[in-house]
Design a protein around this motif. Sequence first.
Motif, PDB file in Angstrom:
ATOM      1  N   VAL A  99     -35.363  32.755 -34.841  1.00 28.43           N
ATOM      2  CA  VAL A  99     -35.884  33.525 -35.959  1.00 28.43           C
ATOM      3  C   VAL A  99     -34.901  34.605 -36.381  1.00 28.43           C
ATOM      4  CG1 VAL A  99     -37.669  35.158 -36.651  1.00 28.43           C
ATOM      5  CG2 VAL A  99     -38.291  33.082 -35.430  1.00 28.43           C
ATOM      6  N   ALA A 100     -34.351  35.302 -35.398  1.00 33.48           N
ATOM      7  CA  ALA A 100     -33.409  36.372 -35.714  1.00 33.48           C
ATOM      8  C   ALA A 100     -32.181  35.828 -36.416  1.00 33.48           C
ATOM      9  CB  ALA A 100     -32.997  37.090 -34.433  1.00 33.48           C
ATOM     10  N   ALA A 101     -31.771  34.623 -36.030  1.00 30.71           N
ATOM     11  CA  ALA A 101     -30.569  34.035 -36.619  1.00 30.71           C
ATOM     12  C   ALA A 101     -30.826  33.515 -38.039  1.00 30.71           C
ATOM     13  CB  ALA A 101     -30.051  32.911 -35.733  1.00 30.71           C
ATOM     14  N   SER A 102     -32.001  32.881 -38.193  1.00 30.50           N
ATOM     15  CA  SER A 102     -32.268  32.233 -39.488  1.00 30.50           C
ATOM     16  C   SER A 102     -33.038  33.097 -40.453  1.00 30.50           C
ATOM     17  CB  SER A 102     -33.088  30.953 -39.243  1.00 30.50           C
ATOM     18  OG  SER A 102     -34.377  31.276 -38.792  1.00 30.50           O
ATOM     19  N   LYS A 103     -33.776  34.082 -39.914  1.00 30.90           N
ATOM     20  CA  LYS A 103     -34.653  34.947 -40.717  1.00 30.90           C
ATOM     21  C   LYS A 103     -35.604  34.120 -41.571  1.00 30.90           C
ATOM     22  CE  LYS A 103     -31.087  38.498 -40.993  1.00 30.90           C
ATOM     23  NZ  LYS A 103     -30.256  39.321 -41.886  1.00 30.90           N
ATOM     24  N   PHE A 104     -35.965  32.942 -41.017  1.00 36.24           N
ATOM     25  CA  PHE A 104     -36.915  32.049 -41.669  1.00 36.24           C
ATOM     26  C   PHE A 104     -36.434  31.588 -43.052  1.00 36.24           C
ATOM     27  CE2 PHE A 104     -40.204  31.557 -38.813  1.00 36.24           C
ATOM     28  CZ  PHE A 104     -40.608  32.756 -38.265  1.00 36.24           C
ATOM     29  N   ASN A 105     -35.139  31.546 -43.266  1.00 34.72           N
ATOM     30  CA  ASN A 105     -34.665  30.992 -44.540  1.00 34.72           C
ATOM     31  C   ASN A 105     -35.050  29.529 -44.590  1.00 34.72           C
ATOM     32  OD1 ASN A 105     -33.483  33.317 -45.541  1.00 34.72           O
ATOM     33  ND2 ASN A 105     -31.563  32.964 -44.462  1.00 34.72           N
ATOM     34  N   GLU A 106     -35.709  29.136 -45.648  1.00 36.04           N
ATOM     35  CA  GLU A 106     -36.184  27.751 -45.753  1.00 36.04           C
ATOM     36  C   GLU A 106     -35.703  27.115 -47.026  1.00 36.04           C
ATOM     37  OE1 GLU A 106     -40.389  27.659 -45.196  1.00 36.04           O
ATOM     38  OE2 GLU A 106     -40.328  29.128 -43.616  1.00 36.04           O
TER      39      GLU A 106
ATOM     40  N   ASP B   8     -43.849  35.394 -51.287  1.00 37.68           N
ATOM     41  CA  ASP B   8     -43.278  36.681 -50.874  1.00 37.68           C
ATOM     42  C   ASP B   8     -41.824  36.885 -51.278  1.00 37.68           C
ATOM     43  OD1 ASP B   8     -45.644  37.532 -49.574  1.00 37.68           O
ATOM     44  OD2 ASP B   8     -45.157  36.268 -47.862  1.00 37.68           O
ATOM     45  N   GLY B   9     -41.147  35.830 -51.661  1.00 36.97           N
ATOM     46  CA  GLY B   9     -39.757  35.969 -52.070  1.00 36.97           C
ATOM     47  C   GLY B   9     -38.804  36.003 -50.893  1.00 36.97           C
ATOM     48  N   ILE B  10     -37.684  36.648 -51.075  1.00 36.58           N
ATOM     49  CA  ILE B  10     -36.635  36.695 -50.055  1.00 36.58           C
ATOM     50  C   ILE B  10     -37.107  37.488 -48.839  1.00 36.58           C
ATOM     51  CG2 ILE B  10     -34.274  37.445 -49.552  1.00 36.58           C
ATOM     52  CD1 ILE B  10     -33.727  37.110 -52.577  1.00 36.58           C
ATOM     53  N   ARG B  11     -37.005  36.897 -47.658  1.00 39.24           N
ATOM     54  CA  ARG B  11     -37.573  37.520 -46.458  1.00 39.24           C
ATOM     55  C   ARG B  11     -36.959  38.886 -46.163  1.00 39.24           C
ATOM     56  NH1 ARG B  11     -37.685  37.945 -40.780  1.00 39.24           N
ATOM     57  NH2 ARG B  11     -39.772  37.542 -39.941  1.00 39.24           N
ATOM     58  N   GLU B  12     -35.666  39.004 -46.353  1.00 41.96           N
ATOM     59  CA  GLU B  12     -35.003  40.264 -46.044  1.00 41.96           C
ATOM     60  C   GLU B  12     -35.520  41.415 -46.902  1.00 41.96           C
ATOM     61  OE1 GLU B  12     -33.637  37.361 -46.475  1.00 41.96           O
ATOM     62  OE2 GLU B  12     -31.731  37.107 -45.404  1.00 41.96           O
ATOM     63  N   GLU B  13     -36.112  41.084 -48.054  1.00 43.54           N
ATOM     64  CA  GLU B  13     -36.658  42.121 -48.920  1.00 43.54           C
ATOM     65  C   GLU B  13     -38.081  42.491 -48.525  1.00 43.54           C
ATOM     66  OE1 GLU B  13     -36.315  40.704 -52.905  1.00 43.54           O
ATOM     67  OE2 GLU B  13     -34.116  40.751 -52.905  1.00 43.54           O
ATOM     68  N   VAL B  14     -38.655  41.710 -47.635  1.00 40.31           N
ATOM     69  CA  VAL B  14     -40.033  41.938 -47.203  1.00 40.31           C
ATOM     70  C   VAL B  14     -40.095  42.461 -45.779  1.00 40.31           C
ATOM     71  CG1 VAL B  14     -42.289  40.853 -46.838  1.00 40.31           C
ATOM     72  CG2 VAL B  14     -40.827  40.092 -48.716  1.00 40.31           C
ATOM     73  N   LEU B  15     -39.237  41.905 -44.908  1.00 40.61           N
ATOM     74  CA  LEU B  15     -39.308  42.198 -43.486  1.00 40.61           C
ATOM     75  C   LEU B  15     -37.935  42.493 -42.907  1.00 40.61           C
ATOM     76  CD1 LEU B  15     -41.662  39.293 -42.363  1.00 40.61           C
ATOM     77  CD2 LEU B  15     -42.292  41.713 -42.450  1.00 40.61           C
ATOM     78  N   SER B  16     -37.923  43.354 -41.915  1.00 41.81           N
ATOM     79  CA  SER B  16     -36.720  43.560 -41.118  1.00 41.81           C
ATOM     80  C   SER B  16     -36.580  42.378 -40.166  1.00 41.81           C
ATOM     81  CB  SER B  16     -36.842  44.860 -40.321  1.00 41.81           C
ATOM     82  OG  SER B  16     -35.807  44.953 -39.367  1.00 41.81           O
ATOM     83  N   PRO B  17     -35.348  41.943 -39.864  1.00 43.30           N
ATOM     84  CA  PRO B  17     -35.173  40.780 -38.996  1.00 43.30           C
ATOM     85  C   PRO B  17     -35.345  41.071 -37.510  1.00 43.30           C
ATOM     86  CG  PRO B  17     -33.037  41.631 -39.637  1.00 43.30           C
ATOM     87  CD  PRO B  17     -34.063  42.427 -40.401  1.00 43.30           C
TER      88      PRO B  17
END
Length: 227
Positions: free
Chosen positions: A220-227, A99-108
Amino acid sequence: MTIKRVGIIGAGKVGIVLAGLALNAGYEVRISGSGSTEKIDLTIKTLVPGAIAAENEEVVANSDIIILAIPLSRYRNIDAGLFKNKLVIDATNYWWETDGIREEVLSPDSTSSEQVQAYFKDATIVKGFNHMGYHNLQEEAHAKGDAKRKALFITGDNHEAVDTVAQFVDTMGFDQIVHYNLADGIMTEPGSPLFGASLNYEDLKQIIDHFDETEFCKKVAASKFNE
């Protein structure tokens, strides 16, 4: 609600496995892929003989329940009105590799299934089939009462819809732990203790009962699932 016909949007690994389980349970199954019907027809005939390859519109029009089994980043490629008045099981997850960068897919500020529900606003979304890997789904479905039977977590805002999905999951070979809050789907998303869990009812329930959803939401809100 009586379910006789199952539609699956997505002919990848999860979609194929769920199609096989549905066929084994006696349902009529239609499945669509990202390309034309001709593109996936041979795959469907080879891997899940008995399922019907079709375009999205035909799948939806001829199904009592829909399973959304595509990469999360692609749900907006589907017409927002396609699922109008349909019961949809959201089996998607955000996964950075596809899915790529989470912020480009989902709102936090909300969970993935809440955002899927907001997009398909005229459908009823229930979260399910998303925390167990496709190999486990395929290999660990068992008849009710079997000691080897595993459990799936199911949640949604509409009580009747969640109960319908729970009955459907039962026929697919799994016990169910049910919540009635779509936002609780966060407990099964990548990064949570339930993601990847292939457990029996009691073990899965124990994890859920000790799950601090509030703290996880903050994480989750803090990290936005950055892995």
